[in-house]
Scaffold this active site. Structure first.
Site, PDB file in Angstrom:
ATOM      1  CD  GLU A 173      -3.074  -2.211  10.631  1.00 44.60           C
ATOM      2  OE1 GLU A 173      -3.641  -2.366   9.386  1.00 44.60           O
ATOM      3  OE2 GLU A 173      -2.628  -1.057  10.971  1.00 44.60           O
ATOM      4  CD  GLU A 184      -6.432   3.223   6.512  1.00 47.30           C
ATOM      5  OE1 GLU A 184      -6.457   3.209   7.799  1.00 47.30           O
ATOM      6  OE2 GLU A 184      -5.916   2.452   5.892  1.00 47.30           O
ATOM      7  CD  GLU A 227      -2.884   1.092   2.344  1.00 50.44           C
ATOM      8  OE1 GLU A 227      -2.764   0.338   3.164  1.00 50.44           O
ATOM      9  OE2 GLU A 227      -3.895   1.983   2.250  1.00 50.44           O
ATOM     10  CG  HIS A 259      -7.740  -2.058   7.820  1.00 53.92           C
ATOM     11  ND1 HIS A 259      -8.546  -1.158   7.050  1.00 53.92           N
ATOM     12  CD2 HIS A 259      -6.782  -1.454   8.086  1.00 53.92           C
ATOM     13  CE1 HIS A 259      -8.010   0.186   7.355  1.00 53.92           C
ATOM     14  NE2 HIS A 259      -6.935  -0.132   7.809  1.00 53.92           N
ATOM     15  CB  ALA A 291       0.552  -2.309  11.718  1.00 50.54           C
ATOM     16  CG  MET A 292       0.204  -3.387   4.778  1.00 46.85           C
ATOM     17  SD  MET A 292      -0.883  -1.822   4.324  1.00 46.85           S
ATOM     18  CE  MET A 292      -2.065  -2.544   3.344  1.00 46.85           C
ATOM     19  CD  GLU A 293      -5.105  -2.155   5.535  1.00 46.54           C
ATOM     20  OE1 GLU A 293      -4.111  -1.645   6.170  1.00 46.54           O
ATOM     21  OE2 GLU A 293      -5.696  -1.400   4.446  1.00 46.54           O
ATOM     22  CG  ASN A 294      -0.174  -6.889   3.955  1.00 46.01           C
ATOM     23  OD1 ASN A 294      -0.048  -5.886   2.887  1.00 46.01           O
ATOM     24  ND2 ASN A 294       0.867  -6.880   4.956  1.00 46.01           N
TER      25      ASN A 294
END
Ligand code: TRP
Ligand code: ZN
Length: 898
Positions: free
Chosen positions: A302, A324, A125, A305, A266-269
């Site tokens: 996360e 978001e 992202e 999401h 952080a990232m919600e992959n």
């Protein structure tokens, strides 16, 4: 690194649907730090209505093209350009195979595929997937992924990607492979892989419908003892989303992986969340109560999401707040519920509003001001802002305030019923809320399209004989940021849910009846304030003394309320308001008023005098044992220097600092006995626990310790020494260290050295050590002469310092440039010179991080001379660089043209 010469502006109005649909992607990655080979096999078909001869333009950056095949045959209709691959003469459907190479070890941007501490990670992202392979790298292209990872088995024993693990096997030459499949269609920004030497803790839980789920938290081996809290937070998040929104985890396996080099939180992959270590690793020795709370909230964010972002995603990046704003609202509600008490909820609300006011309000008044749903951008990474996130969350909260919890839930249910599996817009979300509740939310849509913070001016007229109170609300919101330059028409009035209560002379809430209503209702009323000016008449109030209005209860809308409260009304509200948020608010208003008067005195060279009214108000709060200690801590914290600067027409950081320090030391001395009593009565005996009640006691106790150290009294500084030495947890240890450092206590150097040596091998703790020193006060009194800038420049030479790690860069440089206004804005301009040096140095490594630092100068036009001129000079110096990234160029460009 890609440098673009002419900035290109992307406009929301130019959106067109993709010409091609991708049915499935098969990715094979031969992982190698210097040269990773990626083969992407795409099943595609032309979108209905797309021109048959249209060329297909795929995005790609920093890629070496190895080959392209169509339906198994070499394909030659290929042209590469900077940032793209164009394919011409494609059939209506087929299979494309694209092979590329990239260099993860050389990727310092931390976007795309990169190496951190010897392991592979991805961050896609917003537009990082195009740094891995050529692709339609836009969120409205959703497809299923099957991923084969191959790597050296000894160096990279763990191979992870999204979804379910299909198979693992050994390969010749010491390599091995793992095949992962994600059954859910997703946009490319949710792709992720991780490969390396990692270990995990795992748990199996049952979801609401009785299915077993495998949860894992992956870290480097030495950090396994810091994963329990993240796992507990994940489990709580899963159960909370089931209870509050009826949303269940849809995969059999859910993984969190921690990485030390990461641009954001952080990232919600999908199924493979990747986290900055800062938001995973915690134990009593290394993390503070605030760290524990942040971990809970980011893990929740996360995880949430997965529904609000992944199952339903954004049509284009202008809709970023769709996921978001909504997900921040959800994580705020989760954290509030986890506090376990009404007063705890209120403290969480206060903290969130504090951030909004301190960071988002200034953004919304400066050169980068933009609506929650922006209309244009040059670099999308610059629009992961507090406006999109925090103001976006306030917008979502307003739906709940207007529709009630049940109405909001109905809207959410309809949103998923309509849009599961789709890429949609903020308008789709608003329509679901409106349709599920039979409400017209047309005017409410202005919250998405108009920037700026509305100011609501309140006037009251009391009719003592009739017992009626007229409340007149007037709203205005001048143009800000790009609105002043792009021909935006004058703004229309917002639909503001304005919550109000009226308090009688004994401090009790009065039942509220508006003119025309048959009977009185609740004691808090949400007024639908929709016009430029509107009067609401409350009737049936006890005749005699005017009631005191409690305005914008629980901060029911992201606005500034302007009302001429008397000092005694504020003291009264601080003592009696049944709305805890407004109780806090009254104290802040009082303290802000006192501080701004002190600033004016400091500027005029008048003697500074301690306000007895404020001392009395503080004493009352401090000694009120019925109040939650965390609430008392919030109420006894003085407004920040940055907040005070915003409140001034022309900001004067030196005067603000003098005034605030004077008040702080005055309160410290005037209430020494009371601070000491609070310190003593709020100990938390027994082993450390991060629960809300213990954290609340530590918060108040450590606030008291800070004030006590600021008395400058030897016995109090000795108390801080003792607190440091006897602490068995990071919350207490770090609070004591801060107190010693900022009060220039004799024990300061010893404690700093001890702290470093104890935690030398723990990067997150060393970040705290740098950060504290970047934010330290300039040396005053007998220690005068040493400036923080010199300390900071010195620390940059420290062997543990590096610009390459974003956490470390933030810990020293950002903490100084944005967390230490008085020192950063030194009159000689030394802070600005430093800022320009670091923006340029960082930009060559990591443009996203550099652009964040560039934002520190947003409000340059607000500062007094000569600061303003020196700030502009520093901005111009950065702007003149011939190698600026698009990221930094947009920020300094907008700053200078404002
Ligand atoms: N979607 C992420 C979140 O809010 C944000 C994020 C993580 C991000 N890493 C990023 C955004 C890198 C831009 C670039 O949880
Ligand atoms: Zn998010």
């Amino acid at each position: 690194m890609l440098r673009t010469d002419t900035p290109v502006t992307v406009y929301r109005k130019d959106y067109t649907p993709p010409a091609l649909a991708i049915d499935h992607v098969d990715l094979v990655l031969e992982l190698d730090p210097q040269r990773t080979i990626v083969t992407s096999t795409l099943g595609f078909h032309r979108a209905p209505g797309a021109a048959p001869d249209a060329a297909l333009v795929l995005a790609g950056e920093e890629l070496e093209l190895v080959g392209v095949r169509l339906d198994g045959q070499p394909f030659t209709g290929v042209a590469t350009a900077t940032g793209s691959l164009t394919l011409t003469g494609l059939p209506a459907q087929g299979t494309l195979e694209i092979t590329t190479a990239c260099n993860p070890a050389a990727n310092t941007t931390l976007s795309g595929l990169y190496v951190s501490n010897g392991n592979f990670f991805t961050q896609c992202e917003a537009e990082g997937f195009r740094r891995i392979t050529y692709f339609l790298d836009r969120p409205d292209v959703m497809t299923t992924y099957r991923v084969t990872l191959r790597a050296d088995r000894a160096a990279y024993p763990v191979l992870l990607s999204n979804g379910n693990l299909l198979s693992e096997q050994a390969l010749p030459d010491g390599r091995h492979e793992a095949v992962w499949e994600d059954p859910f269609r997703k946009p490319s920004y949710l792709f992720a892989l991780v490969a390396g030497k990692l270990e995990c803790i795992e748990e199996r839980i049952q979801s609401a419908s009785g299915k077993e789920k495998l949860l894992q938290v992956w870290v480097e081996a030495q950090d396994l003892d810091k994963t329990r809290h993240a796992m507990d937070s994940l489990i709580n998040s899963i159960h909370w989303d089931e209870r509050r929104f009826g949303l269940e985890l849809d995969l059999d396996r859910f993984m969190i992986v921690a990485v030390g080099d990461f641009n954001m939180g952080a990232m919600e992959n999908k199924g493979l969340n990747i986290f900055n270590t800062k938001y995973v690793l915690a134990n009593a020795q290394t993390a503070t109560d605030v760290d524990f709370a942040n971990i809970e909230s980011v893990v929740g964010h996360e995880y949430f999401h997965n529904w609000t972002g992944n199952r339903v995603t954004c049509r284009d990046w202008f809709q970023l707040s769709l996921k978001e704003g909504l997900t921040v609202f959800r994580d705020q509600e989760f954290s509030a519920d986890m506090m376990g008490s009404e007063s705890g909820r209120a403290v969480k609300r206060i903290e969130d509003v504090r951030v909004l006011r301190q960071v988002q309000f200034p953004e919304d008044a400066g050169p980068m001001a933009h609506p929650v749903r922006p209309d244009s951008y040059e670099e999308i990474n610059n629009f992961y802002t507090v406006t999109v996130y925090e103001k976006g969350a306030e917008v979502v909260r307003m739906y709940q305030t207007l529709l009630g919890r049940d109405g909001f839930r109905k809207g959410m249910d309809l949103y998923f019923e309509r849009h599961d599996g789709q890429a949609v817009t903020c308008d789709d979300f608003r329509r679901a809320m409106a349709d599920a509740n039979g409400r017209d939310l047309t005017q409410f849509g202005l919250w998405y399209s108009q920037a700026g913070t509305p100011v609501v001016t309140v006037r009251t007229a009391w009719n003592a004989g009739a017992g009626t109170l007229d409340i007149t609300l007037a709203q205005r919101c001048p143009k800000v940021g790009i609105e002043t330059r792009d021909g935006t028409p004058e703004k229309q009035p917002f639909h503001i849910p304005f919550a109000i209560g009226l308090i009688g002379k004994d401090g009790e809430d009065l039942p509220l009846r508006l003119e025309g209503e048959a009977a009185a209702g609740d004691t808090t009323r949400v007024l639908d304030f929709t016009q430029a000016e509107q009067t609401f008449r409350f009737v049936g109030l006890p005749a005699g003394d005017a009631p005191t209005p409690s305005l914008l209860r629980n901060f029911s809308a992201p606005v500034i309320v302007d009302y001429d409260y008397s000092d005694s009304a504020l003291t009264f509200l601080l003592e009696h308001d049944s709305d805890p948020f407004n109780r806090w608010e009254a104290g802040q208003r009082l303290a802000t008023r006192v501080l701004l008067e002190l600033v004016a005195d400091a500027q005029a060279g008048r003697e500074l005098k301690l306000s007895k009214a404020l001392v009395d108000a503080f004493r009352a709060v401090l000694t009120d044992g019925t109040l939650n200690p965390a609430f008392r801590e919030q109420a006894l914290m003085l407004p920040a220097e940055a907040y005070l600067a915003e409140r001034m027409g022309v900001a004067d950081p030196a005067a603000i600092h003098r005034a605030r320090l004077f008040l702080r030391e005055g309160l410290a001395r005037a209430l020494k006995a009371e601070w000491l009593a609070a310190y003593e009565s709020n100990a938390t005996p027994g082993p450390y626990s991060p629960d809300a009640d213990s954290a609340a006691r530590r918060a108040l106790r450590n606030l008291a310790l800070g004030y006590l150290a600021d008395t400058g009294d030897a016995d109090m500084q000795a108390l801080a020494d003792k607190h440091y030495a006897e602490s068995d947890n990071m919350t207490d240890r770090f609070a004591a260290l801060s107190a010693l450092v900022n009060s220039f206590a004799p024990g300061r150097e010893h404690a700093l050295a001890d702290f470093y040596q104890r935690f030398e091998n723990d990067p997150l703790v060393i970040d705290k050590w740098f950060s504290l020193q970047g934010m330290q006060r300039g040396e005053v009194g007998p220690h005068a002469g040493k400036r923080t800038i010199d300390v900071v420049r010195n620390l940059m030479e420290h062997p543990a310092f590096t610009l390459r790690n974003p956490n470390r860069a933030r810990s020293l440089i950002f903490s100084f440039c944005s967390g230490n206004p008085a020192q950063f804005h030194a009159e000689d301009g030394s802070g600005y010179e430093f800022w320009a040096d670091q923006v340029l140095a960082l930009d060559a490594i990591n443009p996203q991080v550099a652009a964040r630092l560039a934002r520190v100068m947003d409000r340059w036009q607000k500062y007094a001379l000569p600061l303003r001129d020196r700030m502009r000079a520093a901005l111009e110096r950065v702007s003149a660089s011939s190698t600026l990234s698009r990221d930094v160029r947009e920020i300094v460009g907008k700053s200078l043209s404002a």
